[in-house]
Design an enzyme around this catalytic site. Sequence first.
Site, PDB file in Angstrom:
ATOM      1  N   ASN A  16       0.859  -1.184   0.000  1.00  0.00           N
ATOM      2  CA  ASN A  16       0.000   0.000   0.000  1.00  0.00           C
ATOM      3  C   ASN A  16       0.899   1.239   0.000  1.00  0.00           C
ATOM      4  O   ASN A  16       1.457   1.605   1.031  1.00  0.00           O
ATOM      5  CB  ASN A  16      -0.895  -0.043   1.245  1.00  0.00           C
ATOM      6  CG  ASN A  16      -1.738   1.212   1.391  1.00  0.00           C
ATOM      7  OD1 ASN A  16      -1.855   2.005   0.459  1.00  0.00           O
ATOM      8  ND2 ASN A  16      -2.337   1.385   2.570  1.00  0.00           N
ATOM      9  N   TRP A  17       1.039   1.852  -1.166  1.00  0.00           N
ATOM     10  CA  TRP A  17       1.963   2.992  -1.273  1.00  0.00           C
ATOM     11  C   TRP A  17       1.380   4.264  -0.673  1.00  0.00           C
ATOM     12  O   TRP A  17       2.092   5.254  -0.520  1.00  0.00           O
ATOM     13  CB  TRP A  17       2.314   3.249  -2.744  1.00  0.00           C
ATOM     14  CG  TRP A  17       3.124   2.169  -3.394  1.00  0.00           C
ATOM     15  CD1 TRP A  17       3.512   0.974  -2.841  1.00  0.00           C
ATOM     16  CD2 TRP A  17       3.652   2.188  -4.722  1.00  0.00           C
ATOM     17  NE1 TRP A  17       4.245   0.254  -3.754  1.00  0.00           N
ATOM     18  CE2 TRP A  17       4.350   0.966  -4.913  1.00  0.00           C
ATOM     19  CE3 TRP A  17       3.606   3.115  -5.765  1.00  0.00           C
ATOM     20  CZ2 TRP A  17       4.988   0.667  -6.115  1.00  0.00           C
ATOM     21  CZ3 TRP A  17       4.246   2.805  -6.959  1.00  0.00           C
ATOM     22  CH2 TRP A  17       4.930   1.593  -7.127  1.00  0.00           C
ATOM     23  N   LYS A  18       0.091   4.264  -0.414  1.00  0.00           N
ATOM     24  CA  LYS A  18      -0.582   5.472   0.102  1.00  0.00           C
ATOM     25  C   LYS A  18      -0.302   6.641  -0.853  1.00  0.00           C
ATOM     26  O   LYS A  18      -0.222   6.437  -2.058  1.00  0.00           O
ATOM     27  CB  LYS A  18      -0.158   5.754   1.541  1.00  0.00           C
ATOM     28  CG  LYS A  18      -0.295   4.501   2.414  1.00  0.00           C
ATOM     29  CD  LYS A  18      -0.110   4.753   3.871  1.00  0.00           C
ATOM     30  CE  LYS A  18      -0.236   3.427   4.635  1.00  0.00           C
ATOM     31  NZ  LYS A  18      -0.210   3.566   6.073  1.00  0.00           N
ATOM     32  N   HIS A  29      -9.598   1.139   5.059  1.00  0.00           N
ATOM     33  CA  HIS A  29      -8.288   1.389   5.675  1.00  0.00           C
ATOM     34  C   HIS A  29      -8.476   2.399   6.809  1.00  0.00           C
ATOM     35  O   HIS A  29      -9.302   3.314   6.709  1.00  0.00           O
ATOM     36  CB  HIS A  29      -7.295   1.916   4.637  1.00  0.00           C
ATOM     37  CG  HIS A  29      -5.899   1.957   5.181  1.00  0.00           C
ATOM     38  ND1 HIS A  29      -5.460   2.988   5.965  1.00  0.00           N
ATOM     39  CD2 HIS A  29      -4.875   1.070   5.086  1.00  0.00           C
ATOM     40  CE1 HIS A  29      -4.201   2.732   6.333  1.00  0.00           C
ATOM     41  NE2 HIS A  29      -3.829   1.572   5.801  1.00  0.00           N
ATOM     42  N   GLU A  72      -6.893   4.877   7.644  1.00  0.00           N
ATOM     43  CA  GLU A  72      -6.716   6.295   7.261  1.00  0.00           C
ATOM     44  C   GLU A  72      -7.973   6.825   6.567  1.00  0.00           C
ATOM     45  O   GLU A  72      -8.293   8.011   6.675  1.00  0.00           O
ATOM     46  CB  GLU A  72      -5.457   6.443   6.404  1.00  0.00           C
ATOM     47  CG  GLU A  72      -4.206   6.333   7.283  1.00  0.00           C
ATOM     48  CD  GLU A  72      -2.999   5.709   6.631  1.00  0.00           C
ATOM     49  OE1 GLU A  72      -2.921   5.688   5.390  1.00  0.00           O
ATOM     50  OE2 GLU A  72      -2.125   5.209   7.362  1.00  0.00           O
ATOM     51  N   GLU A 122      -5.255  -4.823  10.933  1.00  0.00           N
ATOM     52  CA  GLU A 122      -4.244  -3.783  11.088  1.00  0.00           C
ATOM     53  C   GLU A 122      -4.502  -3.018  12.387  1.00  0.00           C
ATOM     54  O   GLU A 122      -5.294  -2.065  12.403  1.00  0.00           O
ATOM     55  CB  GLU A 122      -4.308  -2.804   9.910  1.00  0.00           C
ATOM     56  CG  GLU A 122      -4.025  -3.448   8.576  1.00  0.00           C
ATOM     57  CD  GLU A 122      -3.453  -2.445   7.583  1.00  0.00           C
ATOM     58  OE1 GLU A 122      -2.326  -2.653   7.122  1.00  0.00           O
ATOM     59  OE2 GLU A 122      -4.116  -1.440   7.290  1.00  0.00           O
ATOM     60  N   GLY A 133       2.418   2.461  10.805  1.00  0.00           N
ATOM     61  CA  GLY A 133       3.340   3.582  10.644  1.00  0.00           C
ATOM     62  C   GLY A 133       4.066   3.969  11.923  1.00  0.00           C
ATOM     63  O   GLY A 133       4.698   5.015  11.992  1.00  0.00           O
ATOM     64  N   SER A 188       3.385  -1.941  10.431  1.00  0.00           N
ATOM     65  CA  SER A 188       4.838  -1.988  10.645  1.00  0.00           C
ATOM     66  C   SER A 188       5.451  -3.349  10.346  1.00  0.00           C
ATOM     67  O   SER A 188       6.342  -3.812  11.069  1.00  0.00           O
ATOM     68  CB  SER A 188       5.201  -1.524  12.063  1.00  0.00           C
ATOM     69  OG  SER A 188       4.857  -0.154  12.219  1.00  0.00           O
ATOM     70  N   GLY A 205       2.843  -1.060   4.355  1.00  0.00           N
ATOM     71  CA  GLY A 205       2.881   0.349   3.965  1.00  0.00           C
ATOM     72  C   GLY A 205       4.307   0.781   3.700  1.00  0.00           C
ATOM     73  O   GLY A 205       4.880   0.524   2.634  1.00  0.00           O
ATOM     74  N   GLY A 206       4.930   1.419   4.695  1.00  0.00           N
ATOM     75  CA  GLY A 206       6.256   2.029   4.540  1.00  0.00           C
ATOM     76  C   GLY A 206       7.294   1.124   3.886  1.00  0.00           C
ATOM     77  O   GLY A 206       8.025   1.559   2.985  1.00  0.00           O
TER      78      GLY A 206
HETATM   79  P1  PGA Z   1       2.834   0.452   7.673  1.00  0.00           P
HETATM   80  O1  PGA Z   1       1.364   0.654   7.022  1.00  0.00           O
HETATM   81  O2  PGA Z   1       3.377  -0.854   7.123  1.00  0.00           O
HETATM   82  O3  PGA Z   1       3.618   1.641   7.207  1.00  0.00           O
HETATM   83  O4  PGA Z   1       2.645   0.399   9.142  1.00  0.00           O
HETATM   84  C1  PGA Z   1       0.466  -0.416   6.897  1.00  0.00           C
HETATM   85  C2  PGA Z   1      -0.823   0.083   6.318  1.00  0.00           C
HETATM   86  O5  PGA Z   1      -1.253   1.198   6.635  1.00  0.00           O
HETATM   87  O6  PGA Z   1      -1.475  -0.629   5.512  1.00  0.00           O
END
Ligand code: PGA
Length: 253
Positions: free
Chosen positions: A10-12, A95, A97, A166, A172, A212, A233-234
């Site tokens: 997930n590149w956001k 998600h 966010e 999650e 994050g 994470s 994500g990251g």
């Molecule tokens: P993260 O994000 O790996 O940076 O914690 C995961 C996500 O939001 O899907």
Amino acid sequence: MMARRMVAGNWKMNMVADSAKELVRSLSVADAPCGVDIVLFPPLIWLRELMSEAGDGGLYFGGQDCHEADFGAFTGDISARMLSVAGCSHVIVGHSERRKFHGEGDARVLAKARAALEHGLIPIVCIGESLENRERGETFEHLGRQLDAGLVPLGDDLTRVIVAYEPLWAIGTGRTATPEQAQEVHEFLRGRLHAAAPDQDVQDFPILYGGSVKPANAAFLMEQPDIDGFLVGGASLEFESFWAIIKAAGVDG
Ligand code: PGA
């Protein structure tokens, strides 16, 4: 454990065209471990270029969100139907966010998942508890509510959905759920999903862990019997870290 595993990136709202293309090129030529599906969720503005860069390198693409309507006056949104026509195979819905910054609740998440299924997309439905929920001992109660409102009504279609657990306190933050914490939740989720669609095989409910995920913890998480892959994500923004996670998800680690 489902037959295939998945690692989703997930590149956001990250990456611009050149670096995105370079990453896709590296991923498409690398020799993926067998049994692992790799799905990328880039900013949609680069989708077409990235798909052509990927060629037939075995990568799947998806949207980071969708609207439940096919068309309409919804400025800034994109429909499940449009994602499907554009060649996406998956879409993330619910998600944290989106829930936090766009006020999306479980009913909306359910509507989006239904729209995705209707257009042949696989929805990845995200759920997770806050730190406050966890510290108060309300993790399972909270997840149960999210399941009941956002997933259970799908009934037998639950085997066509991927659930991503999650925990909000892990996204994050660099703080991952321990393998035991994640396994405990995944086992609970699998049981609840199976209870909602009892005619299906209990192993047919894919459940990803997200929050994470890094090269250093992926293999330990993957050892857990109810973890079927990762939503990253990251660490999905750089080839080395994403590839190490993909390798850890491979059947022989
Ligand atoms: P993260 O994000 O790996 O940076 O914690 C995961 C996500 O939001 O899907």
